[in-house]
Each structure stands twice: as structure tokens, then as C-alpha cells.
Write an enzyme that holds these catalytic residues in place. Sequence first.
Site, PDB file in Angstrom:
ATOM      1  N   ASN A  36       9.854  -4.236   1.727  1.00  0.00           N
ATOM      2  CA  ASN A  36       8.458  -3.894   1.984  1.00  0.00           C
ATOM      3  C   ASN A  36       7.987  -2.901   0.929  1.00  0.00           C
ATOM      4  OD1 ASN A  36       5.962  -3.754   3.446  1.00  0.00           O
ATOM      5  ND2 ASN A  36       6.622  -1.789   4.288  1.00  0.00           N
ATOM      6  N   MET A  87       0.528  -6.758   7.237  1.00  0.00           N
ATOM      7  CA  MET A  87       0.023  -5.732   8.146  1.00  0.00           C
ATOM      8  C   MET A  87       0.415  -5.990   9.595  1.00  0.00           C
ATOM      9  SD  MET A  87      -1.197  -3.618   6.154  1.00  0.00           S
ATOM     10  CE  MET A  87      -2.078  -3.289   4.644  1.00  0.00           C
ATOM     11  N   ARG A 133       4.446 -10.898  19.420  1.00  0.00           N
ATOM     12  CA  ARG A 133       4.978 -10.664  18.068  1.00  0.00           C
ATOM     13  C   ARG A 133       6.230 -11.503  17.846  1.00  0.00           C
ATOM     14  NH1 ARG A 133       2.478  -6.268  15.808  1.00  0.00           N
ATOM     15  NH2 ARG A 133       1.705  -4.695  17.241  1.00  0.00           N
ATOM     16  N   GLU A 136       2.271   0.265  -7.570  1.00  0.00           N
ATOM     17  CA  GLU A 136       3.026  -0.748  -6.806  1.00  0.00           C
ATOM     18  C   GLU A 136       3.371  -1.944  -7.690  1.00  0.00           C
ATOM     19  OE1 GLU A 136       1.170   0.104  -2.352  1.00  0.00           O
ATOM     20  OE2 GLU A 136       0.567  -1.693  -3.399  1.00  0.00           O
ATOM     21  N   SER A 190      -2.605  -8.667  -4.317  1.00  0.00           N
ATOM     22  CA  SER A 190      -2.392  -8.222  -5.698  1.00  0.00           C
ATOM     23  C   SER A 190      -0.903  -8.011  -5.983  1.00  0.00           C
ATOM     24  CB  SER A 190      -3.192  -6.953  -5.997  1.00  0.00           C
ATOM     25  OG  SER A 190      -2.676  -5.839  -5.311  1.00  0.00           O
ATOM     26  N   ASN A 191      -0.142  -7.590  -4.992  1.00  0.00           N
ATOM     27  CA  ASN A 191       1.311  -7.459  -5.210  1.00  0.00           C
ATOM     28  C   ASN A 191       1.958  -8.826  -5.373  1.00  0.00           C
ATOM     29  OD1 ASN A 191       2.481  -4.595  -5.092  1.00  0.00           O
ATOM     30  ND2 ASN A 191       0.904  -4.573  -3.520  1.00  0.00           N
ATOM     31  N   HIS A 228       5.109   0.172   0.558  1.00  0.00           N
ATOM     32  CA  HIS A 228       4.248   1.006   1.395  1.00  0.00           C
ATOM     33  C   HIS A 228       3.492   1.986   0.497  1.00  0.00           C
ATOM     34  CE1 HIS A 228       2.956   2.977   5.064  1.00  0.00           C
ATOM     35  NE2 HIS A 228       3.177   4.119   4.449  1.00  0.00           N
TER      36      HIS A 228
HETATM   37  C1  GAR Z   1      -0.703  -2.461  -0.663  1.00  0.00           C
HETATM   38  O1  GAR Z   1      -1.252  -1.281  -1.145  1.00  0.00           O
HETATM   39  C2  GAR Z   1       0.486  -2.168   0.234  1.00  0.00           C
HETATM   40  O2  GAR Z   1       1.185  -1.038  -0.126  1.00  0.00           O
HETATM   41  C3  GAR Z   1      -0.193  -1.986   1.557  1.00  0.00           C
HETATM   42  O3  GAR Z   1      -1.189  -2.962   1.593  1.00  0.00           O
HETATM   43  C4  GAR Z   1      -1.677  -3.156   0.287  1.00  0.00           C
HETATM   44  C5  GAR Z   1      -1.747  -4.646   0.041  1.00  0.00           C
HETATM   45  O4  GAR Z   1      -2.364  -4.918  -1.186  1.00  0.00           O
HETATM   46  N1  GAR Z   1       0.763  -2.139   2.630  1.00  0.00           N
HETATM   47  C6  GAR Z   1       0.748  -1.415   3.722  1.00  0.00           C
HETATM   48  O5  GAR Z   1      -0.091  -0.576   3.953  1.00  0.00           O
HETATM   49  C7  GAR Z   1       1.875  -1.712   4.683  1.00  0.00           C
HETATM   50  N2  GAR Z   1       1.927  -0.744   5.720  1.00  0.00           N
HETATM   51  P1  GAR Z   1      -2.275  -6.376  -1.818  1.00  0.00           P
HETATM   52  O6  GAR Z   1      -2.624  -7.360  -0.712  1.00  0.00           O
HETATM   53  O7  GAR Z   1      -3.334  -6.371  -2.878  1.00  0.00           O
HETATM   54  O8  GAR Z   1      -0.898  -6.579  -2.365  1.00  0.00           O
END
Ligand code: GAR
Length: 191
Positions: free
Chosen positions: A110, A93, A68, A177, A16-17, A112
Site C-alpha cells: 500500500n 480507499m 467487506r 509517491e 496517478s500511482n 499512504h
Molecule cells: C494517493 O495519494 C494515495 O497515497 C492515497 O490516495 C491517493 C490516490 O491517488 N491513498 C490513501 O489515502 C490510502 N489511505 P491516485 O489515485 O492518483 O494514485
Amino acid sequence: MYNSARLGILASGSGSNMAAIADSIAKRQLEAEIALVIYNNPNAYVKQRCIDRGIPHILLDHRHFSSRELLDEKISHTLQEHKVDLVVMAGWMRIVTSVLIDRFPQKILNIHPSLLPSFPGHKAVEQALEYGVKITGCTVHVVTLEVDRGPILAQKAVPVLPDDNVASLHQRIQLAEHEIYPPTIGQYLKT
Ligand code: GAR
């Protein structure tokens, strides 16, 4: 300073981001283009979002790499092949290593789902609920070797409601976000 910066987006989940960034570019609110989306889970919904929008995407499944560092080597190489100026982690992730960070110094952002430095690492939304905070939110920061510790660029607070669960709270955090990530990327590209 870029004319139209080439973004390389790293995503593991729904995307979604990534979509919010793509929408912001389409509306010409963000002067950039998405050169490539790298995702690491074959079933991640971000793949479908890329197909729907005609955005180049590639699967680099971390299970196919023995460390990694080897995954990050492949990611770095792929991003460089696509002439990426800025790496945007959008729900990535995986912990990133110096292999990637050294290849793109100060050029990895990033997002968070907490108000850092509170609740870094995994399950930030769960951590906030368990702790019982009344306000949480999201943070955009520069990625450094220390997980979720890099310089903070933007934050937005989100109140925790009395009957919130992880899903309801995370949904509202994600709306925040989507509001802050695209303009923060735009601001950062100007520095
Ligand atoms: C988001 O809420 C982001 O902040 C989180 O994963 C989600 C991804 O959503 N990221 C973390 O937790 C990183 N440690 P999305 O795939 O819909 O953008």
C-alpha cells in the site's frame, strides 16, 4: 523472485500511482506487468487511464456487496483468476479484511500519503495540515490487518510550505509517491 511478476492493482480514484507504475514498466525500469486493475468507483478516472494504456480493468463496486468480506472474496477470486503474484493498493480507499490478506500473505503493498506512523487512516493530508507539521510525505508498506501499520518498505519526506492547502500539498506528496512506489515494488519483488 519472479521473471516478470504479475501485478494486480487496486485503485479507487485518479490512478496517478497506477500510471506511474505502468510508465515505469514501459521504460523497463520495473520488471513486471499489470495483469489487472480492479477499481470500485464507476466514475474513477483510473478507468480512463487503463483504457488509454490498454490495461485490463474491471469494476467491482463495493455498493453491490453486502459486506467487506464478500467484496474481498470476489477481489481475491478475480486476482487469482488473473494469476496475480503481488497486489498493489494504489489509492484503494477500502479497508481490507483477512479474506484478502490471508489469500495473499505478505503479498499486498500500500502507499499512504503521510510519514507513517503519523496520520494513518483517512484524510492523512488534512491531518498533517491541521496538526501543523513542517514535514510530511508518503510511505510504502506491507498490508496487514491493522490499517496502515504493516512493515515499512520506503518513505519520502515532503516539506509543508507556509501557504499550502490540501490540494497543493497532496499534489507534491503524489509526485513523491510516483518516485518511490515503482522502485519499491521492484525491490520487494526481488525478496
Ligand atoms: C494517493 O495519494 C494515495 O497515497 C492515497 O490516495 C491517493 C490516490 O491517488 N491513498 C490513501 O489515502 C490510502 N489511505 P491516485 O489515485 O492518483 O494514485
